[in-house]
Structure formats: C-alpha cells, structure tokens
Design an enzyme around this catalytic site. Structure first.
Site, PDB file in Angstrom:
ATOM      1  N   ASP A 108     -20.186 -78.157 -25.356  1.00 29.12           N
ATOM      2  CA  ASP A 108     -19.503 -76.953 -25.791  1.00 29.12           C
ATOM      3  C   ASP A 108     -19.460 -75.946 -24.633  1.00 29.12           C
ATOM      4  OD1 ASP A 108     -18.816 -74.545 -27.602  1.00 29.12           O
ATOM      5  OD2 ASP A 108     -19.029 -76.152 -29.063  1.00 29.12           O
ATOM      6  N   HIS A 139     -19.743 -69.562 -28.406  1.00 27.78           N
ATOM      7  CA  HIS A 139     -19.393 -70.646 -29.326  1.00 27.78           C
ATOM      8  C   HIS A 139     -20.452 -71.744 -29.321  1.00 27.78           C
ATOM      9  CE1 HIS A 139     -16.907 -74.088 -30.816  1.00 27.78           C
ATOM     10  NE2 HIS A 139     -16.283 -73.151 -31.506  1.00 27.78           N
ATOM     11  N   SER A 334     -15.283 -76.098 -36.268  1.00 30.82           N
ATOM     12  CA  SER A 334     -16.343 -76.022 -35.260  1.00 30.82           C
ATOM     13  C   SER A 334     -17.691 -75.754 -35.901  1.00 30.82           C
ATOM     14  CB  SER A 334     -16.055 -74.899 -34.263  1.00 30.82           C
ATOM     15  OG  SER A 334     -15.086 -75.269 -33.319  1.00 30.82           O
TER      16      SER A 334
END
Length: 399
Positions: A108, A139, A334
């Site tokens: 990520d 994120h 996600s």
C-alpha cells in the site's frame, strides 16, 4: 524503447508470446524444484522483445502500467453502527484465534510504524517508490490497522491483533500513485520473506493511462487501444506471477493473496450502474473483496462496490489507525479487503494448528473463507454477483 517488466523463472522456463500465454501451455518444462522467480525491468523495442522471448527462463513480460490506491469513498455509516462494527460483524471479536504465528504483508502507501496500534509488531518495511519508508498518505496505515492493529485506548480495531510480524511494502507514493513494476516486485519480496497473507487495496489505473496518452497528443481511440493492450499484458503477467506463487505451495510456500474489488460502481445513481472487479483483484487465484454496509440489523452491498467479487466484508465507516496518531473512519473496498486479510490470518492459524501439511494451507484457507461465508446476515434478495460467496467470517474454534 519502452519500459518492460520481465518475469523469469530460473527453475522453469517457457517460450511465450508478448503476453505470457505460453507460460500455461506448450513449452513448459517439468518442475523439479520450487520456482525461482526474478523480476527484471528493461528498456525494450520490438526487436529486443522478440529476442528476449527466446530466453527459456522468460515466463511473461509486459510494459509497465500505472497503479493507484483505491480511493476511499465519502459514505456515512449507519447512525446506530458501533465504532468498530466490522470486527464484530465478521466474528473476529469472539474467535479464539488472533493470527498468532502468521506473517502478513500489506502492499500500500506504507505505514506509520510509530502508531500505538502497531506496538509489539515486528514491522519490516521496504520502499519500492523511492520516497522512503513511512506513510505520507495514510491509506496504508489505516488498512494495516484493520488487519493486525492492537487495541487503541481500549478500542479494538484489528481483525487479527495477534499477528507477530508484518511485511510493509510501499508500492504507492504519497499521492497514491505507482506502477505495476513496484507492485509485482513487492509481491515477489513478500513471498521471498515468508508472507502467509498478502493484502492489496489498490488497482491498475486504466483511465489514468488513457488520459495520460491523450494529453500527450494521442487520438482517444489509439490511446484507449494502447491502454487495453497494456491492461491485457499486465493481466497475463499478474496471472503468471500468481501461477508461480501457487507452484510454491507444493514446497510449503505461497500465500493467500487478497485484493480490493474497486469502488467504481454507482448503484446510488442507477441500480444497473455496476463496474466489474478490476486488476489485480480480477487476476487468477486472487481473493477479490467487495464492501458491505449496515442496513438495519442486516448488511447490504455498498453502492460503490464493484461487482463479481469472490467474497464480501465490512467496508463502510471502518474505524482504524490514522497516520500521525489517533483513529479515523473510512469507507471503500480498500477497507473491506484488510478484514479478509485478517480473517485469512485467523484461518491460517487455525488450520496450521490442525496439523494439515503446509503444502495444503493456502488453498484450504481460501476454501474455508468461501465455505463458511454467511448470507443469512445479508438483506434479502442481494444479488450473488454483488456479494460473492457472502460475508467472510472468522473461525469459531469448531470449524
């Protein structure tokens, strides 16, 4: 000249076409040992490419393609939703398993390793972007928190808080961009370093590639055709990587690979506005994950969640670690994906404890995820194409 990703297997060579077709057909040598994959990045023209394909160790190759994180979606959680409702919805809070003894890789935007949620975790970082370790986006930190985060101020956020070691591959920069070279190299790194589970909340940036070509002066039709060519090549390349990963399973290696289905659907605009699961979730052997939200006392598919996932998990209003400290809620496939990655760690622990040979664990984990998925907690009439096998759940000790 163009930048190409070349996948080689020093143990198993095959003569292939530019998109790796022959790696699954005629010309494949018998395997005498575990695969020895190697990813190389070369500048090639058409002549160079043709010559390279004479190399018996080349399994597949394709031009590098841009990737992007699957951007979180602004969707408010149900008003009565508990703060970390997803952990309870998948049964992780009552499971006797915590992921102890498993190694999880998160590919990520990196991680804020100083966050209290990761205290006590052996975190190994590898940067593939050139930006250095850390998480300038947030994120990756949020996703990692859902997979294996420890409690923060008494609040449970992690599905598998007993995971002792995490491999953090930074494949997306602070702005959320990367390319397929970074991603595929990170997958190889994770496998080489003993990952049992690999989690990816990102996608191949097909629209961005088309826009980039158009801005460079290409006619839209040609830009779209070129993007399709690269997409096809990278799909075949990713399939070849997954094929080599599966071949490792016979020698006690391999990993459960989990990826987000994508957030491009707009059922809130039109019920038929559904986009199919994209790469890498669409690749062969990947556990693709759709997102669920609360609807009264049941769960419904999130309006943004792409269709045709293998399985579904909570993905609306998910509270997890925020880079820099504290917690924040985010929504998207996600956020659903790390739930399934965490569950995979729980199942891995349970199945390994049962004495099953290492060679069978990966496929058994995937089979358990699908076989135990629940549909009784979902709203009536939910299309199977939207939710896959159903809600992924944790082992309860009797499975």
């Amino acid at each position: 000249m163009e930048k190409y990703i070349v996948l080689k297997d020093l143990e198993r060579g095959a003569v292939g076409d530019p998109f790796g077709n022959a790696s699954f057909g005629p010309g494949v040598r018998a395997i005498s040992g575990p695969p020895e994959p190697r990813i190389e990045v070369l500048q090639l023209d058409h002549h160079d490419r043709a010559e390279l394909l004479r190399d018996q160790t080349v399994v597949a190759l394709a031009p590098a393609m841009p990737t992007r994180l699957i951007e979180p979606v602004a969707v408010a959680p149900a008003a009565d939703a508990p703060a970390t409702w997803g952990v309870a919805a998948v049964g992780a809070d009552t499971s006797p398993f915590t992921g102890q003894g498993t190694v999880v890789a998160v590919l990520d935007t990196g991680i804020d390793a100083t966050h209290p949620a990761f205290q006590g975790v052996d975190i190994v970082q590898r940067d593939f972007t050139g930006e250095g370790d850390g998480d300038g986006n947030g994120h990756g930190t949020h996703c990692a928190g859902t997979v294996f985060g420890r409690d923060v101020d008494g609040q449970r956020i992690g599905v598998a808080p007993g995971v002792p070691k995490a491999l953090i591959a930074k494949v997306l920069g602070a702005e959320g961009g990367g390319d397929s070279e970074m991603l595929l190299s990170a997958i190889q790194w994770a496998l080489d370093n003993g990952a049992n589970v690999i989690s990816m909340s990102l996608g191949f940036d097909f629209p961005g590639l088309v826009d980039e070509s158009v801005q460079a002066g290409w006619p839209p039709a040609l830009a779209t055709s070129r993007a399709l060519e690269l997409f096809r090549g990278n799909l075949r390349l990713f399939d070849a990587v997954m094929s080599l990963a599966r071949a490792r399973e016979a020698f006690g290696g391999g990993a459960v690979v989990v990826a987000a289905a994508g957030n491009e659907s707009q059922r809130n605009v039109n019920p038929n506005f559904e986009i199919a699961t994209s790469l890498p979730a669409a690749a062969d052997g990947v556990v693709s994950v759709g997102a669920l939200g609360r609807s009264g006392d049941r769960l419904d598919i999130a309006p943004f969640s792409n269709t045709f996932p293998m399985i579904a998990a909570p993905g609306v209003g998910i509270l997890s670690a925020e880079a820099g400290g504290g917690l924040r809620a985010m929504s998207g496939t996600s956020m659903a994906t790390p739930h399934v990655a965490g569950l995979s760690a729980l199942w891995w622990e349970q199945i390994r404890a049962s004495g099953l040979p290492l060679q069978l664990i990966v496929q058994t984990v995937v089979a358990k995820l699908r076989a135990t998925a629940r549909v009784d907690t979902l709203v009536d009439g939910l299309d199977a194409a939207d939710r896959g096998a159903g809600l992924a759940v944790a082992p309860d000790g009797s499975s």
